[in-house]
Design a protein around this motif. Structure first.
Motif, PDB file in Angstrom:
ATOM      1  N   LEU A   1       3.787   8.321  -1.850  1.00 19.58           N
ATOM      2  CA  LEU A   1       2.716   7.748  -2.665  1.00 19.58           C
ATOM      3  C   LEU A   1       1.431   8.510  -2.355  1.00 19.58           C
ATOM      4  CD1 LEU A   1       1.447   5.604  -4.536  1.00 19.58           C
ATOM      5  CD2 LEU A   1       1.227   4.122  -2.514  1.00 19.58           C
ATOM      6  N   TYR A   2       0.914   9.255  -3.336  1.00 19.40           N
ATOM      7  CA  TYR A   2      -0.352   9.968  -3.180  1.00 19.40           C
ATOM      8  C   TYR A   2      -1.498   9.023  -3.531  1.00 19.40           C
ATOM      9  CZ  TYR A   2       2.230  14.322  -2.730  1.00 19.40           C
ATOM     10  OH  TYR A   2       3.072  15.310  -2.291  1.00 19.40           O
ATOM     11  N   PRO A   3      -2.653   9.179  -2.900  1.00 19.05           N
ATOM     12  CA  PRO A   3      -3.781   8.282  -3.191  1.00 19.05           C
ATOM     13  C   PRO A   3      -4.165   8.325  -4.668  1.00 19.05           C
ATOM     14  CG  PRO A   3      -4.216   9.584  -1.219  1.00 19.05           C
ATOM     15  CD  PRO A   3      -2.986  10.157  -1.847  1.00 19.05           C
TER      16      PRO A   3
ATOM     17  N   ILE B   1      -7.395   2.702   1.886  1.00 19.51           N
ATOM     18  CA  ILE B   1      -7.628   2.298   0.497  1.00 19.51           C
ATOM     19  C   ILE B   1      -6.576   1.306  -0.001  1.00 19.51           C
ATOM     20  CG2 ILE B   1      -8.833   4.424  -0.119  1.00 19.51           C
ATOM     21  CD1 ILE B   1      -6.287   5.447  -1.378  1.00 19.51           C
ATOM     22  N   LEU B   2      -5.414   1.266   0.676  1.00 18.18           N
ATOM     23  CA  LEU B   2      -4.367   0.323   0.287  1.00 18.18           C
ATOM     24  C   LEU B   2      -3.662  -0.145   1.552  1.00 18.18           C
ATOM     25  CD1 LEU B   2      -2.840  -0.997  -2.119  1.00 18.18           C
ATOM     26  CD2 LEU B   2      -1.242   0.940  -2.013  1.00 18.18           C
ATOM     27  N   ALA B   3      -3.641  -1.463   1.780  1.00 20.36           N
ATOM     28  CA  ALA B   3      -3.099  -2.016   3.018  1.00 20.36           C
ATOM     29  C   ALA B   3      -1.974  -2.997   2.737  1.00 20.36           C
ATOM     30  CB  ALA B   3      -4.215  -2.696   3.805  1.00 20.36           C
ATOM     31  N   ASP B   4      -1.252  -3.340   3.817  1.00 26.65           N
ATOM     32  CA  ASP B   4      -0.175  -4.338   3.754  1.00 26.65           C
ATOM     33  C   ASP B   4       0.824  -3.988   2.649  1.00 26.65           C
ATOM     34  OD1 ASP B   4       1.025  -6.546   4.832  1.00 26.65           O
ATOM     35  OD2 ASP B   4       0.075  -7.953   3.456  1.00 26.65           O
ATOM     36  N   ILE B   5       1.318  -2.744   2.695  1.00 22.11           N
ATOM     37  CA  ILE B   5       2.207  -2.229   1.647  1.00 22.11           C
ATOM     38  C   ILE B   5       3.627  -2.757   1.844  1.00 22.11           C
ATOM     39  CG2 ILE B   5       3.169  -0.127   0.632  1.00 22.11           C
ATOM     40  CD1 ILE B   5       0.600   1.302   1.554  1.00 22.11           C
ATOM     41  N   LYS B   6       4.267  -3.123   0.739  1.00 24.10           N
ATOM     42  CA  LYS B   6       5.644  -3.608   0.781  1.00 24.10           C
ATOM     43  C   LYS B   6       6.435  -2.953  -0.350  1.00 24.10           C
ATOM     44  CE  LYS B   6       4.686  -8.163   2.808  1.00 24.10           C
ATOM     45  NZ  LYS B   6       3.268  -7.914   3.086  1.00 24.10           N
ATOM     46  N   ILE B   7       7.668  -2.542  -0.029  1.00 20.59           N
ATOM     47  CA  ILE B   7       8.603  -1.994  -1.021  1.00 20.59           C
ATOM     48  C   ILE B   7       9.735  -2.996  -1.154  1.00 20.59           C
ATOM     49  CG2 ILE B   7      10.071  -0.035  -1.628  1.00 20.59           C
ATOM     50  CD1 ILE B   7       8.378   1.693   0.243  1.00 20.59           C
ATOM     51  N   ASP B   8       9.838  -3.632  -2.302  1.00 17.07           N
ATOM     52  CA  ASP B   8      10.736  -4.785  -2.429  1.00 17.07           C
ATOM     53  C   ASP B   8      12.199  -4.449  -2.192  1.00 17.07           C
ATOM     54  OD1 ASP B   8      11.151  -3.321  -4.722  1.00 17.07           O
ATOM     55  OD2 ASP B   8      10.957  -5.010  -6.118  1.00 17.07           O
TER      56      ASP B   8
ATOM     57  N   PRO C   1      18.073  -0.142  -6.614  1.00 23.96           N
ATOM     58  CA  PRO C   1      18.029  -0.294  -8.076  1.00 23.96           C
ATOM     59  C   PRO C   1      17.429   0.950  -8.714  1.00 23.96           C
ATOM     60  CG  PRO C   1      16.248  -1.520  -7.055  1.00 23.96           C
ATOM     61  CD  PRO C   1      17.095  -0.995  -5.925  1.00 23.96           C
ATOM     62  N   ASP C   2      17.462   1.030 -10.038  1.00 23.13           N
ATOM     63  CA  ASP C   2      16.907   2.186 -10.742  1.00 23.13           C
ATOM     64  C   ASP C   2      15.384   2.230 -10.642  1.00 23.13           C
ATOM     65  OD1 ASP C   2      19.419   2.985 -11.494  1.00 23.13           O
ATOM     66  OD2 ASP C   2      19.359   1.934 -13.416  1.00 23.13           O
ATOM     67  N   ASN C   3      14.768   1.075 -10.488  1.00 21.02           N
ATOM     68  CA  ASN C   3      13.317   1.000 -10.330  1.00 21.02           C
ATOM     69  C   ASN C   3      12.987   0.032  -9.194  1.00 21.02           C
ATOM     70  OD1 ASN C   3      11.977   2.482 -12.800  1.00 21.02           O
ATOM     71  ND2 ASN C   3      13.728   1.343 -13.621  1.00 21.02           N
ATOM     72  N   VAL C   4      11.957   0.380  -8.422  1.00 23.67           N
ATOM     73  CA  VAL C   4      11.514  -0.506  -7.348  1.00 23.67           C
ATOM     74  C   VAL C   4      10.039  -0.829  -7.543  1.00 23.67           C
ATOM     75  CG1 VAL C   4      13.199   0.435  -5.725  1.00 23.67           C
ATOM     76  CG2 VAL C   4      10.903   1.392  -5.795  1.00 23.67           C
TER      77      VAL C   4
ATOM     78  N   GLU D   1       0.005  -3.257  -7.676  1.00 21.76           N
ATOM     79  CA  GLU D   1       1.436  -3.159  -7.969  1.00 21.76           C
ATOM     80  C   GLU D   1       1.706  -1.902  -8.780  1.00 21.76           C
ATOM     81  OE1 GLU D   1       3.333  -6.512  -9.694  1.00 21.76           O
ATOM     82  OE2 GLU D   1       2.277  -7.982  -8.436  1.00 21.76           O
ATOM     83  N   ILE D   2       2.818  -1.270  -8.466  1.00 23.28           N
ATOM     84  CA  ILE D   2       3.216  -0.090  -9.232  1.00 23.28           C
ATOM     85  C   ILE D   2       4.739  -0.008  -9.252  1.00 23.28           C
ATOM     86  CG2 ILE D   2       3.107   1.464  -7.231  1.00 23.28           C
ATOM     87  CD1 ILE D   2       2.135   3.663  -9.141  1.00 23.28           C
TER      88      ILE D   2
END
Length: 749
Positions: A311-313, A506-513, A548-551, A564-565
């Motif tokens: 993930l680039y800023p 710039i972005l904290a507490d990141i989660k990848i479902d 999955p195909d998308n996360v 969210e992205i």
């Protein structure tokens, strides 16, 4: 040690003035002699080969022998004469954050008589976080190649422990020696290493040492010199590569999605005098993040699938940073005396000056005691910062021993429970202590809840005596970042970069479902750090299960709104993820092995090291010498090699390249960081004897080449007598004789 290397090269350059190239010295040689000498410039800035000269008398042109002033004595320590390079080619493969570099070149031993031999030293300067992967050298009669072994593969542990060669200068220049090369020989050399790319101002930037000094250019006229560079960039998926700048005139050779190739090839008058640099940008928001999947090859010892998330800023949130609470915990033990502590103080003052008024900070100086700037967090007003700088100058003084526990405990208690900022703790040290494992466990327990406002820990190690794996583990537990400086000169730049980048969240507490639904997961780093404005977030892992195909990726922005992205999952075949992230994986596994003491983790590091060619704490590099046409097969083990005829194959043991696990005795004795550096020459501290007193003064104080040309016009008997006379006078400091010759001889008119 770097200074010793530079001094040896300086002596070698003086000795090289004995070499006679004919009546009309080449233009490049004249240019080189007019350039001012600087010790720092004598360190290699590109892959180089040097003749190791212990006997000055052997220095001569192997093609045009000349009458030389005879030099009595030896060069102690040896001098290093840069060899002339006849060809060079470089291939660069870029994958996300990792670069693999291969440089091939040919060098000629132009400075040693054809009837004599000398050792030759290769030096490989590497870029950011460089790691040597292999060296192979071909001489007219023998070949040499490096291999990795485990310590239990040798029947002679004493030789392994006493290895003197194969080491790093400033942790970024790898060097080793090839024995007994005949004067006039041509050496074919191939070196491989890996290094990191940096992210600056929205661009991915690469810089590779490729600046050759003038003295490596051949003096032979009409010799074709071809320079070639091949660059391949694989940035993931999609059309994301937009070239921004390049140091050399690259031509695009191919493009396919996120893959792009460039080539530069030219016949040159002199070799490259600029480092090779290249930068590119990510072209769109859609391509600024991705998740790549790859199946293991059948040769991979770990048969789990691999994934990489990057993930680039995002450009639209780059200027929005979290408010900061920063506690600086600084080692002030006696070993930090002098330059190390002064560099830390300068970096600390620079970091304070960049804080915003709404930020808060504190400083704790520790040795066997601890002293804080304030009992509580202070606002970063101009008045408070001025007071803090005065306090730094008065109270951060090197003295006493080292104790981490007390200052770390104090720092964690100072951090407020504010929900409007992210607390950061910076630990800076050059030593190690006995209770490091207990410290890790205590802090892990205190940070188990995690969350947006939990403490982030960043660590910085100075020199070789600190336990870098403890510092890496502590940073991993604290979802922070680690860096180190192994030479005094780089402390300020690296520490200021750590302060600046780690605090620009710039972005904290990141989660990848999708990660929570996998059957098993091994993640590097172990926990998800924050996204910084100056660094992309790149994760690597091994897993069982299905993506999955998308996360969905979620996090919290600086204004405490949700981010969210959606990330599309791609399967890749052309990106060697196991090699790209092998350094990161090995460092984390080694830190875990140190913390837990588990032998299976050590064995895993060993297997990964042997598979990727990257040295570890549990493997060693050796140099295998073999006769031409009888090179060792990759399938042969070291024991099989040792059982063969020793005249055909020979094993040269090289030094350990790992960082080690700290040195408790050196820390207790308050030895300075520079005391840990290996010595370039394993000799007594003798002076550069007759070679410096006689030949050195001849070449520095007079026109030595004129003297050699003068002797070449005389009869043999007269030349020998005259040479012996001048050498004897030189030994008595009577250099004026040569100067008078230069003033009156025809060659100087």
């Amino acid at each position: 040690m770097a200074e010793d290397f530079a001094r040896s090269v300086d002596r070698g350059l003086n000795l090289s003035k004995r070499i006679y190239y004919g009546k009309e010295p080449p233009k490049l040689l004249s240019m080189e002699r007019k350039m001012p000498a600087a010790a720092e410039s004598n360190l290699p800035t590109a892959p180089m080969m040097y003749a190791v000269i212990t006997e000055p008398v052997i220095v001569d042109n192997p093609d045009i022998p000349s009458y030389q002033p005879y030099v009595h004595g030896r060069c102690e320590p040896p001098a290093l004469i840069p060899l002339q390079m006849h060809a060079v080619a470089m291939e660069v493969d870029c994958y996300l954050e990792t670069v693999f570099v291969t440089v091939s070149g040919t060098w000629r031993v132009h400075c040693v008589s054809a009837s004599k031999t000398c050792d030759c030293r290769v030096a490989i300067p590497m870029g950011e976080q460089g790691s040597v992967l292999g060296v192979s050298i071909e001489t007219p009669s023998r070949s040499y190649c490096t291999e990795l072994i485990t310590t239990d593969e040798t029947d002679d542990p004493v030789k392994l422990a006493n290895a003197k060669d194969g080491f790093l200068l400033k942790r970024q220049i790898y060097t080793l020696k090839v024995p007994k090369v005949v004067g006039g020989s041509v050496l074919s050399v191939k070196v491989r290493w890996s290094q990191k790319m940096l992210y600056q101002d929205g661009q991915v930037c690469l810089s590779i040492p490729f600046s050759f000094p003038l003295n490596v250019n051949p003096v032979v006229k009409k010799l074709s010199k071809k320079e070639k560079i091949i660059l391949n960039v694989n940035s993931g998926t999609g059309t994301v590569v937009c070239c921004q700048s390049a140091s050399h005139p690259l031509q695009e050779s191919n493009r396919s999605g996120g893959n792009i190739g460039f080539i530069y090839e030219s016949e040159v008058f002199m070799w490259s005098t600029n480092d090779f640099s290249f930068s590119y940008t990510v072209s769109s928001v859609e391509n600024s993040c991705g998740l790549l999947l790859k199946s293991p090859s059948r040769h991979d010892f770990d048969q789990r699938n691999m994934f990489c998330f990057y993930l680039y800023p995002p450009h639209d949130i780059l200027g929005k940073l979290f408010r900061k609470e920063m506690v600086f915990v600084v080692d002030t033990s006696a070993s930090m005396q002098g330059s190390p502590l002064e560099h830390v103080k300068t970096s600390l003052q620079s970091a304070l000056s960049k804080l915003d008024p709404e930020d808060t900070f504190n400083i704790i100086a520790f040795n066997d005691m601890s002293l804080s700037f304030s009992p509580k967090m202070e606002p970063a007003t101009k008045e408070t910062i001025d007071n803090a700088i005065q306090w730094i100058n008065l109270n951060i003084v090197a003295n006493g021993s080292t104790n981490f526990s007390l200052p770390l405990d104090q720092a964690m208690k100072m951090i407020s429970k504010s929900k409007h900022s992210i607390p950061l703790l910076f630990l800076i040290t050059d030593g190690t202590v006995e209770d490091e494992r207990e410290i890790c466990e205590v802090i892990r327990c205190q940070l188990t809840k995690g969350g947006l406002n939990s403490l982030r820990i960043c660590t910085f190690g100075i020199g070789y005596y600190c336990n870098h794996y403890f510092l890496q583990m502590l940073a991993s537990i604290g979802r922070g970042y680690y860096d180190a400086a192994f030479d005094t000169e780089s402390i300020s730049s690296r520490l200021e970069r750590l302060f600046s980048s780690s605090s620009s969240i710039i972005l904290a507490d990141i989660k990848i479902d999708a990660l929570q639904y996998l059957d098993s997961l091994e993640l590097y780093p172990n926990s998800l750090p924050d996204l910084l404005s100056g660094n992309p977030l790149i994760l690597y892992g091994r897993y069982h299960g299905n993506f999955p195909d998308n996360v969905e990726v979620k996090g919290t922005l600086a204004d405490f709104s949700n981010f969210e992205i959606g990330v599309k999952v791609h399967k890749v075949m052309d990106m060697p993820l196991e090699r790209v992230f092998s350094g990161r994986q090995m460092s984390m596994l080694t830190a875990q092995a140190w913390l837990t003491g588990k032998k299976e983790l050590e064995n895993k590091v060993i297997r990964l090291s042997l598979q990727t060619g990257l040295a570890s704490e549990y493997t060693r590099m050796i140099l295998v010498e073999s006769e031409k046409g009888k090179q060792i097969s990759k399938r042969e083990t070291l024991k099989e090699v040792m059982m063969t005829d020793s005249t055909v194959r020979k094993i040269l043991y090289l030094r350990q390249l790992g960082l080690g696990f700290g040195n408790l005795k050196a820390t207790a004795d308050n030895l300075p960081p520079e005391a840990a550096e290996p010595k370039l020459h394993e000799t007594s501290d003798a002076i550069f004897t007759a070679a410096a007193n006689c030949c050195g003064k001849l070449v520095d104080c007079c026109c030595c080449m004129c003297f050699i040309q003068f002797c070449s016009k005389l009869s043999d008997r007269c030349a020998v007598t005259f040479t012996q006379l001048c050498t004897a006078l030189a030994c008595f400091e009577c250099i004026n004789v040569c100067c008078e010759i230069c003033e009156c001889c025809d060659f100087c008119q």
